[in-house]
Write an enzyme that holds these catalytic residues in place. Structure first.
Site, PDB file in Angstrom:
ATOM      1  N   ASP A 231       0.880  -1.156   0.000  1.00  0.00           N
ATOM      2  CA  ASP A 231       0.000   0.000   0.000  1.00  0.00           C
ATOM      3  C   ASP A 231       0.929   1.220   0.000  1.00  0.00           C
ATOM      4  O   ASP A 231       2.127   1.114   0.299  1.00  0.00           O
ATOM      5  CB  ASP A 231      -0.943  -0.013   1.216  1.00  0.00           C
ATOM      6  CG  ASP A 231      -2.129   0.927   1.000  1.00  0.00           C
ATOM      7  OD1 ASP A 231      -2.057   1.806   0.106  1.00  0.00           O
ATOM      8  OD2 ASP A 231      -3.130   0.799   1.725  1.00  0.00           O
TER       9      ASP A 231
HETATM   10  C1  BGC Z   1      -4.979   3.306   0.112  1.00  0.00           C
HETATM   11  C2  BGC Z   1      -5.067   2.345  -1.049  1.00  0.00           C
HETATM   12  C3  BGC Z   1      -4.840   3.096  -2.344  1.00  0.00           C
HETATM   13  C4  BGC Z   1      -3.499   3.808  -2.276  1.00  0.00           C
HETATM   14  C5  BGC Z   1      -3.177   4.600  -3.527  1.00  0.00           C
HETATM   15  C6  BGC Z   1      -3.716   4.146   0.095  1.00  0.00           C
HETATM   16  O1  BGC Z   1      -3.775   5.147   1.052  1.00  0.00           O
HETATM   17  O2  BGC Z   1      -5.028   2.594   1.326  1.00  0.00           O
HETATM   18  O3  BGC Z   1      -6.305   1.702  -1.054  1.00  0.00           O
HETATM   19  O4  BGC Z   1      -4.919   2.230  -3.421  1.00  0.00           O
HETATM   20  O5  BGC Z   1      -3.504   4.704  -1.176  1.00  0.00           O
HETATM   21  O6  BGC Z   1      -4.003   5.701  -3.618  1.00  0.00           O
END
Ligand code: BGC
Length: 756
Positions: A231
């Site tokens: 993530d």
């Molecule tokens: C989120 C993800 C997301 C990523 C990119 C993170 O903060 O938890 O679900 O895909 O950011 O935006």
């Protein structure tokens, strides 16, 4: 021709390989120009594209391209329609092809452990079976277009509170039974090209460093073939990550970590073969996209808007209806609540979409030429009472045949990044609904929310239609459903408890910034409310229709099954009303053997079937040994004891109308420890050791008057026998029935009987 990945990797320097293990910027992987490796782009979703041209962020702050917002997962899960979400996936895959995006970041499948999780709107369900099936269909849909998916957030990320550092602590059984199966099903049925590991720790180890999770479970147990990315910002120890099975660090800014990988290889603490493996896995996915790039695909926003509206009409859940719905054309109707004009149709954070257009219910009604009046009543974005508006609403309620209140949660009530403090709707809305319902018995409430709310007015209104966060076509769908042009057919993918305090995680949710204790174990959602026989507002699986259905005539293809077998369960579903409609048939399994610590029933199959009035169709679902099983930690495997299982079919978890019994036999044996702590009862319950213990007790009875009572059939004897059940072997010594030598001899005989 497919690119030869191994050859490509062999041509790369160590530095180039390390660099490919990290992103280039917020949304791109790195390129290696020398070898013609391009920098492919990924983008958030999952219910539409959030492709950012400039000013990348992962919180939905900066704008992205204009795209189409489909219903969020809270809604699509309620469709219980695998084909529908598969088709939605295909459309999103096409949109990605048109926009040159190699991977869409989703689906998000974390279990809704608490109704308070700020991101519940993005997640499917409190039930792992449903979440897994919906995820697999979505992934198959997207990937049929040669676009990758990134199933997220792996794993045990069920809250926003300290989500980037909190340690999720749960038993292996809880993890395997509740929090992993959605990922497992998706991997086994759809092979997502990538998995996104979560920020949090799992039993002390960050997901991004967690070899048990990323390699043992994901690859060895399930057979995952793609690559794992972090993530955004979830990396912990980059070198350990490579060892654990984490391939790609996102977003950019990875130069320092890339250098650490190089240094670790050079000082011998990291095997270069592991770096090669990571790069191979990444490039395999990259080139699957490059080698299959489809040109000439057009992102037709208007067409996809129509599709989004059509999907939403299959998702909305009719929770209550005394017959006021569908609305008759000759009635005077007033819409109250600003959501009628400005619907809340998506959630905040990384899944936020810059929608091409939004249709409100008011607009849709006008377009159809319906005579609908409108009173704002309350604002869409805050909890602000306005006495004047309230008075206008009550007055309108008195002068119209039917009132439809468009209520819900303002944007800032639920979002990525923080959790809700309670399950309340804005006070101004609750007050207005109560006042309007008192003024007019034909009050309908339409809800726009991403997760359950407390509904203190539920018994006082005539109908409730749950639209969830229904995407940019929500107004069209609402209009069609209210006026009966379409028939509601969604069913709840989560329980609405009466009060937030009733939720099983309540005492262990957001109580400690460092640790999240999953103390309720496998009793999540209906598994808990069922077990406690607790009343809830609306049960898991519930969904009404403008017609009625009957589910009956259950039959099994066989009445017994073993470890390798499976049984087909068929039921007849009849539309007993006078309108066409769709029914969601749900199959639950129940252990009838008194096995301790098992939920009353668990969802193991479902299907959605369309029926004309009077029509009957047969629905067939399959049950295998895994469906009957729990995760037995002593065995390190799924296990169902031999015995009887209930097969329960209905259209809600609290409306089972067809039941059958299935006999099951297993060859699996739960290993019995042979040491001083094993009890007489455990030894008696095991076929191999029981005769030895019975013999021993008989011999003891002949010598001791107390023991002889234990073998009597009288009441005293029964008591003695019951007490003996819990007596560990070591206690036999304390009571003078054995000495060390005899005990050792007994244990040797027991071990021999168990083949050890
Ligand atoms: C989120 C993800 C997301 C990523 C990119 C993170 O903060 O938890 O679900 O895909 O950011 O935006």
């Amino acid at each position: 021709m497919a690119t030869d990945i191994k050859k490509l990797v062999a041509e790369m320097t160590l530095e180039e390989k390390a660099s490919l293990c990290g992103g280039n910027d917020f949304w791109h992987l790195k390129a290696v120009e020398r070898l013609g490796i391009p920098a492919v782009m990924v983008s958030d979703g999952p219910h539409g594209l959030r492709k950012q041209a400039e000013g990348g962020d992962h919180l939905g702050i900066n704008d992205s391209i204009i795209a189409v917002c489909f219903p969020a997962a809270c809604a699509t899960a309620a469709s219980f329609d695998k084909e529908l979400i598969g088709k939605m996936g295909e459309t999103i895959g096409d949109e990605c092809q048109a926009e040159n995006l190699s991977v869409v970041l989703g689906p998000a499948v974390n279990i809704k452990r608490s109704p308070l999780c700020g991101r519940n709107f993005e997640y499917f369900s409190e039930d792992p079976y449903l979440a897994g099936e919906m995820a697999a269909s979505y992934i198959n849909g997207v990937q049929s277009r040669h676009i990758g998916t990134s199933i997220k957030h792996f794993a045990l990320n069920n809250q926003e509170y300290f989500r980037m550092s909190n340690d999720s602590r749960a038993s292996e059984r809880t993890i395997r039974e509740i929090y992993l199966p959605a990922f497992e099903t998706a991997v086994k049925k759809a092979q997502p090209k990538t998995v996104m590991c979560s920020y949090n720790k799992i039993n002390g180890t960050y997901a991004s460093d967690n070899e048990w999770l990323l390699t043992k479970v994901l690859r060895d147990d399930w057979g995952f073939e793609g690559y794992v990315m972090t993530d955004w910002g979830a990396v912990d120890d980059r070198v350990q990550g490579i060892r654990a099975g984490l391939e790609l660090e996102m977003p950019g800014n990875t130069a320092e970590n890339d250098a650490k990988i190089v240094a670790a290889v050079k000082d011998g603490s990291l095997d270069e073969a592991l770096v090669d493996r990571a790069v191979e896995r990444i490039l395999t996915v990259v080139y699957d996209y490059i080698d299959n790039k489809v040109s000439g695909v057009v992102f037709d926003r208007d067409k996809d808007h129509e599709k989004a509206a059509a999907v939403e009409a299959e998702c909305a859940v009719l929770l209550e209806n005394n017959g006021v719905l569908p609305l008759a054309g000759d009635k005077s109707v007033v819409y109250i609540g600003e959501y009628a004009e400005k619907p809340r149709y998506q959630g905040g954070g990384s899944s936020h979409i810059n929608s091409s257009k939004v249709t409100s219910a008011l607009e849709a009604a006008k377009a159809k030429g319906r005579s609908v009046d409108y009173v704002k009543g309350f604002p869409f974005d805050k909890d602000e009472e306005n006495e004047e508006e309230l008075a206008k609403a009550v007055e309108a309620a008195k002068t119209h045949d039917v009132v439809v209140v468009f209520a819900g949660l303002p944007d800032n009530f639920e979002s990525e990044g923080y959790d809700r403090a309670d399950m309340d709707m804005p006070k101004c809305q609750n007050k207005l609904i109560a006042a309007v319902a008192a003024a007019n018995p034909n009050t309908v409430v339409v809800l726009h929310n991403g997760s359950p709310i407390e509904a203190p007015w539920a018994d006082d209104v005539a109908a409730i239609l749950e639209m969830y966060l229904g995407g940019q076509g929500v107004g069209t769908a609402t209009d069609e459903l209210l006026y009966g042009e379409k028939n509601p057919c969604g069913h709840l993918a989560e329980t609405f408890p009466l009060r937030v305090q009733d939720n099983p995680s309540y005492l262990n949710f957001n109580t400690d910034p460092e640790i999240c204790n999953y103390a309720e174990g496998v009793y999540v959602g209906y598994r808990y409310y069922d077990k406690k026989a607790m009343p809830v507002r609306w049960a898991f699986g519930r969904g009404l229709s403008y017609t009625t259905f009957r589910i009956d005539n259950i039959r099994l293809s066989a009445d017994s099954m073993d470890d390798d077998g499976c049984v087909e369960v068929s039921v007849d579903v009849t539309n007993t009303g006078d309108r066409a409609g769709k029914e969601v048939v749900q199959l639950y399994v129940s252990d009838l053997n008194g096995t301790p610590d098992r939920p009353v029933k668990e969802l193991k199959g479902f299907d959605k079937v369309a029926l004309e009035p009077g029509e009957t169709k047969t629905v067939t679902m399959t049950v295998d040994a895994r469906a009957l099983s729990y995760y037995e930690e002593k065995l390190g495997d799924w296990f169902a004891p031999s015995g009887k299982y209930g097969i329960l079919v209905g259209d809600a978890s609290d409306n089972i109308t067809a039941c059958a019994e299935l006999s099951f036999t297993t060859k699996k044996v739960v290993p019995l420890r042979i040491d001083g702590s094993v009890t007489i009862g455990e030894l008696l319950a095991n076929a191999a050791t029981a005769p030895i213990v019975q013999q021993m007790m008989k011999a003891a009875a002949e010598q001791s008057p107390i023991m002889s009572e234990g073998t009597d059939l009288g009441d005293g004897g029964k008591m003695m026998e019951a007490m003996m059940r819990f007596m560990p072997l070591k206690s036999l010594k304390s009571f003078g029935m054995m000495d060390d030598a005899k005990m050792e001899g007994l244990m040797a005989v027991l071990r021999q009987a168990l083949g050890r």
